[in-house]
Write a protein that holds these residues in place. Structure first.
Motif, PDB file in Angstrom:
ATOM      1  N   GLU A 292       0.845  -1.210   0.000  1.00  0.00           N
ATOM      2  CA  GLU A 292       0.000   0.000   0.000  1.00  0.00           C
ATOM      3  C   GLU A 292       0.875   1.253   0.000  1.00  0.00           C
ATOM      4  N   LEU A 293       1.944   1.210   0.784  1.00  0.00           N
ATOM      5  CA  LEU A 293       2.820   2.384   0.867  1.00  0.00           C
ATOM      6  C   LEU A 293       3.533   2.645  -0.451  1.00  0.00           C
ATOM      7  N   VAL A 294       4.059   1.585  -1.083  1.00  0.00           N
ATOM      8  CA  VAL A 294       4.789   1.824  -2.334  1.00  0.00           C
ATOM      9  C   VAL A 294       3.828   2.337  -3.401  1.00  0.00           C
ATOM     10  N   ARG A 295       2.595   1.859  -3.392  1.00  0.00           N
ATOM     11  CA  ARG A 295       1.603   2.377  -4.362  1.00  0.00           C
ATOM     12  C   ARG A 295       1.374   3.869  -4.157  1.00  0.00           C
ATOM     13  N   SER A 296       1.129   4.261  -2.907  1.00  0.00           N
ATOM     14  CA  SER A 296       0.824   5.687  -2.691  1.00  0.00           C
ATOM     15  C   SER A 296       2.078   6.537  -2.897  1.00  0.00           C
TER      16      SER A 296
END
Ligand SMILES: C[S@@+](CC[C@H](N)C(=O)[O-])C[C@H]1O[C@@H](n2cnc3c(N)ncnc32)[C@H](O)[C@@H]1O
Length: 204
Positions: free
Chosen positions: A103-107
């Motif tokens: 989720e973090l790398v996506r955002s």
């Protein structure tokens, strides 16, 4: 436990679904010729600072400057994936078993306008091939699991593809060079800094 792991003994950073309470932070570093700010959170690897091994990898290995197919194996919150995307303008696949990291790398990628497909390992198509694989691999999973992981992904290098790995010298970097070479992936020590080795791995 090492300072940079920032997780409890019962919840390793490579847990698939971290349940620790959210503790959002921002990490600033320089790569691909610019300042980069990324969001991190508890339950992911090195949540409070850029891991020193990752810093050595980004400093010493040549980030690609042309579009291509790039893989960040074990992406965490995405410092390598995002740097690859910014430097190359290519398509980056970022894989991790940790859903909070994904989720973090996506955002983080969306915030910077970088094309990164963040996914679990199983979701990567079996026939996907990569021009380069970059990794600060999960040493803590143990030697057997690490070898299994590398044997699973390195054959996905395209012909003439190259992998760039960073491993601490005291965590078996030199024996990994020998093992990879014996397994048909000629490997050299490209650089050393602050106790870390940057390894350049070829597809035989
Ligand atoms: C040493 S950390 C590096 C994280 C990030 N690339 C960085 O530089 O901060 C290794 C990462 O590999 C992930 N990992 C562990 N086992 C994995 C597996 N089987 N497949 C993919 N990623 C895995 C962990 O969750 C962790 O995020």
């Amino acid at each position: 436990m090492a300072h940079n792991d920032e997780v409890t003994e019962s919840e390793h950073y490579f847990a698939t679904r971290p349940n620790s309470q959210a503790k959002p932070r921002t990490i600033d570093f320089e790569a691909a010729g610019r300042q980069i700010s990324l969001r991190t959170d508890s339950g992911v690897f090195s949540a409070s600072r850029l891991d020193p091994g990752t810093a050595v990898l980004l400093r010493k290995a040549p980030l690609p400057t042309r579009p291509g197919r790039y893989l960040d194996l074990g992406c965490g919150y995405g410092p390598i994936a995002v740097s690859l995307g910014l430097a190359s303008q290519g398509s980056v696949t970022a894989v991790d078993v940790n859903t909070r990291a994904l989720e973090l790398v996506r955002s983080n990628a969306a915030e910077l306008g970088v094309e990164v497909t963040a996914t679990t390992p199983e979701e990567v198509p079996a026939d996907a091939r990569f021009d380069q694989i970059w990794s600060n691999p999960p040493i803590r999973v143990g030697k057997a699991a690490l070898h299994e992981l590398l044997e699973q992904w390195l054959p996905r290098l395209a012909p003439d593809g190259v992998a760039w790995l960073v491993v601490a010298r005291h965590k078996g970097a030199d024996s990994l060079v020998d093992w990879l070479t014996e397994r048909g992936f000629p490997t050299v020590k490209h650089a050393s800094q602050k106790g870390y080795r940057v390894l350049r791995v070829e597809r035989a």
